[in-house]
Each structure stands twice: as C-alpha cells, then as structure tokens.
Design an enzyme around this catalytic site. Structure first.
Site, PDB file in Angstrom:
ATOM      1  N   HIS A  17       0.886  -1.251  -0.152  1.00 53.79           N
ATOM      2  CA  HIS A  17       0.021  -0.037  -0.074  1.00 53.79           C
ATOM      3  C   HIS A  17       0.854   1.267  -0.055  1.00 53.79           C
ATOM      4  O   HIS A  17       0.268   2.300   0.379  1.00 53.79           O
ATOM      5  CB  HIS A  17      -1.140  -0.135   1.142  1.00 53.79           C
ATOM      6  N   HIS A 104       0.437 -16.070   7.310  1.00 54.69           N
ATOM      7  CA  HIS A 104       0.914 -15.058   6.414  1.00 54.69           C
ATOM      8  C   HIS A 104       1.982 -14.677   7.198  1.00 54.69           C
ATOM      9  O   HIS A 104       2.660 -15.387   8.123  1.00 54.69           O
ATOM     10  CB  HIS A 104      -0.229 -13.975   6.490  1.00 54.69           C
ATOM     11  N   ASP A 350      -6.803 -13.437  -3.562  1.00 52.02           N
ATOM     12  CA  ASP A 350      -6.657 -14.623  -4.371  1.00 52.02           C
ATOM     13  C   ASP A 350      -7.414 -15.754  -3.768  1.00 52.02           C
ATOM     14  O   ASP A 350      -6.616 -16.441  -2.926  1.00 52.02           O
ATOM     15  CB  ASP A 350      -5.373 -14.657  -5.122  1.00 52.02           C
TER      16      ASP A 350
HETATM   17  C1  LIG Z   1       0.425 -14.037  -7.166  1.00 58.72           C
HETATM   18  C2  LIG Z   1       0.259 -14.225  -5.813  1.00 58.72           C
HETATM   19  C3  LIG Z   1      -0.756 -13.716  -5.149  1.00 58.72           C
HETATM   20  C4  LIG Z   1      -1.007 -13.740  -4.011  1.00 58.72           C
HETATM   21  N1  LIG Z   1      -2.198 -13.121  -3.429  1.00 58.72           N
HETATM   22  C5  LIG Z   1      -2.362 -13.357  -2.003  1.00 58.72           C
HETATM   23  C6  LIG Z   1      -3.583 -13.192  -1.360  1.00 58.72           C
HETATM   24  O1  LIG Z   1      -4.560 -12.423  -1.992  1.00 58.72           O
HETATM   25  N2  LIG Z   1      -3.792 -13.327  -0.184  1.00 58.72           N
HETATM   26  C7  LIG Z   1      -2.825 -14.014   0.658  1.00 58.72           C
HETATM   27  O2  LIG Z   1      -2.957 -13.945   1.948  1.00 58.72           O
HETATM   28  N3  LIG Z   1      -1.643 -14.131   0.098  1.00 58.72           N
HETATM   29  C8  LIG Z   1      -1.458 -14.211  -1.311  1.00 58.72           C
HETATM   30  N4  LIG Z   1      -0.067 -14.483  -1.745  1.00 58.72           N
HETATM   31  C9  LIG Z   1       0.733 -15.308  -0.878  1.00 58.72           C
HETATM   32  C10 LIG Z   1       1.205 -14.420   0.237  1.00 58.72           C
HETATM   33  O3  LIG Z   1       2.106 -13.146  -0.339  1.00 58.72           O
HETATM   34  C11 LIG Z   1       2.425 -15.103   1.013  1.00 58.72           C
HETATM   35  O4  LIG Z   1       1.666 -16.234   1.424  1.00 58.72           O
HETATM   36  C12 LIG Z   1       2.912 -14.442   2.200  1.00 58.72           C
HETATM   37  O5  LIG Z   1       3.749 -13.350   1.916  1.00 58.72           O
HETATM   38  C13 LIG Z   1       3.469 -15.200   3.256  1.00 58.72           C
HETATM   39  O6  LIG Z   1       4.853 -15.812   2.783  1.00 58.72           O
HETATM   40  P1  LIG Z   1       4.835 -17.403   2.498  1.00 58.72           P
HETATM   41  O7  LIG Z   1       3.661 -18.072   2.203  1.00 58.72           O
HETATM   42  O8  LIG Z   1       5.853 -17.466   1.475  1.00 58.72           O
HETATM   43  O9  LIG Z   1       5.429 -17.918   3.743  1.00 58.72           O
HETATM   44  C14 LIG Z   1      -0.058 -14.323  -3.073  1.00 58.72           C
HETATM   45  C15 LIG Z   1       1.134 -14.822  -3.757  1.00 58.72           C
HETATM   46  C16 LIG Z   1       1.339 -14.718  -4.972  1.00 58.72           C
HETATM   47  C17 LIG Z   1       2.444 -15.390  -5.677  1.00 58.72           C
END
Ligand SMILES: Cc1cc2nc3c(=O)[nH]c(=O)nc-3n(C[C@H](O)[C@H](O)[C@H](O)COP(=O)(O)O)c2cc1C
Length: 409
Positions: A17, A104, A350
C-alpha cells in the site's frame, strides 16, 4: 535482502500500500532494444483482476522506464522501473490489525523488524513480485534474441486436480514402475506456448483439466476459502554450460529463485520425486549424436541439468504453491496480545495464486538464466584471451568443440 544476482543484479522495492513498486536492474548488457511494451505484456499477465478467479484489486500496473534506456536501447547503466500503486485500500485490513494472519507473514515480520507496514502484507505482499516480472521480461528478451531461449510456464494442478502427468504404476512391489512422466505430458513440454496457456483463465493448457480446475477455484472462493496448486515451467533452446558445479548448481539457483516467490512450498526438477521410483537403467539419459554433430540425450529425466550445469536439453521443473493464507472464512486463532478470537479477514484476496504465479515463475527463471549466462560468458571471454594450448591429451577436451576452438591439432 532485496537484491538477486551476480552480474545481472535485480533489486525490487515496494510494499502493498505504498506509492509505487518497481525494480532497479544493474548489469543488463548495452545495445538491447527494449520498450515499455516488452515489459507490460508480462505485467498484464500478472495483474490482479484478470478474471473472476483472481483478486478484484484494480491495478493497471503500467510500467514507466526511468533510466538506463535511450532511443529504445539499453545503455548498460542501471535500468529503473517504476509502477504506481493505484488501488490501495488500507482500511480493508482493520480486522487483521488485531490478529497476525495465520500462515501469513505478519507475525514473523514483527518478530524480525520489531515494526511492520501498518496495513496489508507490506513487503510480503505479491505486489513485490511486479519488480521481478518487469526485470524478468528484460532478461527474457535478451535470452530470446541471443539464443532463441523460450520460457513457458503453466498451471499443472489445482488442489487434487492434476494435468495427466503420470502413468499408473503396473507393479508397485517391484522395480517396474511406469515412467515418471507420461508421454502426453512430455509432448506438452516440448510444444506448449504462452498463447495456448492463456486460452483459459486458469492458465492450464489442457482444456478439460482447465475447466475442472476453474470449478475447483470457484468452489474455494464461494466457500470463502482458498486452494493451492502447482506451476510447471519449461525452458527450450538453453545453451549448455550454464550453472556452477558446486553451491550454485543451476537447479539450486532455480530452486532458490522459485522458493523466494511468496506462497511457494516445493520445487522439483526433471523426473523429481517420481524419478526415485524407477531403477537407474530406466532413469539414465543415454547420449545420442544430434544432426549438428553435438551430443544430446535420448530421454531427459535429468530435466536438462547434470552436475549442476545445463546440458542443452529442455530444462523443466515444478513449483508448489500453498492455498493463500488470507481467507474470509472464520478461523479461530490468537490476537497479537494472545487473546483467543475469531478472524474472518476482509479485503481482496486471491482464492488460488497459481494462474497469476505463471508469469512470476517465468520471470524468476529468466533472471536466473540471464545471470548464469553472463557468468559463463564472462568466464569464456576471459579464457578466449589466452594463447591456445595444443599439447593437451585427448581425454581432457571435447573432440569436436576442441577442434572448432583450435585447442588441439
Ligand atoms: C500471485 C500471488 C498472489 C497472492 N495473493 C495472495 C492473497 O490474495 N492473499 C494472501 O494471503 N496471500 C497471497 N499470496 C501469498 C502471500 O504473499 C504469502 O503467502 C505471504 O507473503 C507469506 O509468505 P509465505 O507464504 O511464502 O510464507 C499471493 C502470492 C502470489 C505469488
């Protein structure tokens, strides 16, 4: 830190943001024709709001070239790429202000820095990957022009719905397991293109499977839940010799790059985990002579890399993405202060990240390969300045290549 690469160095910046996100790319060779459109094509494939399978956050993600390019040609100096964040809605996250979102990065960022962005995922948000995709588009253009390298990623599974990749084992007790990947899947690897991948919003190039995947994602979304999946990537026309033999093996560099993408949980290359189920006599990639006289392999269970070095065959690998953590389904968890409570996250999320992860996987692949290519080219260029040695025994040199390079008589 936020920089990747030895000679092709990519630094990304930005939070979910803040005012803008982007990248600085240092080490891009001069003389590469490059337009904003070359980069925008891939940014559009990563953008949110592409279909009802992705987050509705509305971002144009229009790239502005800030430096390092004049008259549409790279200067060899750092390239600055700027993309404005336009659809920030920090207030969407007021509920998660009280709770670290389960699975997260809220809790770990606070533990690490003692401070975090006041809303959204901050630096852990997938907004950060915009800089990677933009940088990857530059790397990819160079690789394509220099070596006709093609990089194509696609969605290979969503939840339990998989592309037909394997042949059922006929004899699970003995050593006669079927081939690790089906002929149908191998044909797909050698023919798949980005335009076939983009024909379906899931980015799965197998229409019947794609439709089932779509229904699975919609089911997760309707249940205020999320679901994971895998992305497979193939690289064609990659020259042999890329990758370093010990710590920076090409597959190790690819694994590092892929597991740096948010939400990734696994990486496998070539035959991967299924390769462990067949005996070596089935798994070995026998050498054959190609039409141009060079050596190739009959099969490619190695995934184009042996001893950490590319062998000229297609490189292919698979990356696992978890179900995204932020869901509006109520979850019992603890607040920052330890009090137990129920979190039903608001905001735009997503339900499944893999359709949007496809261009991110392609970008990180291009960045790794570009860096490995520059490292190898600089070594070869330095070696070529030395006087030729004509006294080496034949066991020390590649006969044909050695003749071409004038190193043996
Ligand atoms: C294209 C893309 C879209 C994402 N959209 C979301 C989202 O809408 N909500 C969410 O909680 N995580 C989303 N993520 C994942 C988070 O960024 C990620 O899970 C978070 O940073 C924690 O990191 P880790 O899962 O690698 O431990 C997305 C990841 C990618 C690659």
């Amino acid at each position: 830190m936020s920089t990747y690469g030895t000679l092709f160095r990519v630094t990304t910046y930005g939070e979910s943001h803040c005012a803008s996100v982007g990248a600085i790319i240092d080490g891009c060779p001069p003389g590469l024709q490059l337009s904003a459109e070359d980069i925008q094509i891939q940014l559009n494939r990563r953008r949110p709001g592409q279909s009802d399978l992705t987050t509705p956050r509305n971002e144009k993600d229009a790239v502005q070239l800030q430096s390092g390019i004049e008259q549409g040609v790279t200067l060899g100096t750092p390239i600055g790429l700027f993309i404005r964040n336009e659809d920030q809605r920090p207030h969407d996250y007021s509920e998660t202000d009280l709770y670290p979102r389960p699975s997260h990065a809220d809790y770990t960022y606070l533990e690490k820095y003692g401070i975090k962005a006041s809303s959204g995922g901050g630096r852990s948000s997938a907004r950060e990957t915009i800089g990677r995709v933009a940088a990857g588009a530059i790397a990819e253009k160079y690789l394509r022009l220099a070596h006709r390298v093609e990089i194509v990623a696609f969605v290979s599974s969503v939840g339990k719905i998989h592309l037909p990749t394997t042949v059922e084992s006929t004899n699970e007790e003995g050593d006669e397991a079927a081939e690790p990947l089906s002929q149908e899947f191998r044909n797909l690897l050698s023919t798949v293109t980005r335009s076939t991948v983009d024909q379906h919003p899931t980015r799965c190039p197998h229409p019947e499977t794609a439709e089932r995947m779509k229904q699975r994602i919609i089911r997760a979304k309707d249940a205020s839940d999320s679901i994971g999946g895998t992305v497979t990537c193939v690289v064609r026309n990659l020259p042999p010799g890329l990758g370093e033999p010990v710590f920076d093996k090409l597959e190790a560099l690819l694994a590092h790059a892929m597991l740096s993408i948010p939400a990734t949980k696994g990486f496998e290359i070539g035959s991967g985990f299924r390769g462990t189920e067949v005996p070596g006599s089935q798994h070995n990639d026998a050498f054959v002579q190609r039409e141009d006289g060079s050596l190739g392999t009959q099969t490619n269970w190695s995934g184009g890399i042996q001893g950490g070095i590319s062998n000229g065959e297609d490189v292919y690998f698979r990356v696992a993405f978890k179900p995204p953590a932020t869901i509006s389904k109520a979850q019992t968890t603890a607040k920052y202060d330890g009090e137990s409570g129920t979190l039903a996250a608001r905001g735009r999320h997503d339900p499944c990240v893999v359709p949007r992860a496809v261009p991110i996987v392609e970008a990180m692949t291009a960045i790794v390969l570009m860096d490995a290519l520059l490292v190898q080219k600089s070594r070869a260029a330095a070696a070529s300045l030395l006087p030729p040695i004509t006294t080496l025994p034949p066991t020390m040199v590649m006969p044909q290549k050695a003749r071409e390079s004038g190193r043996v008589e």
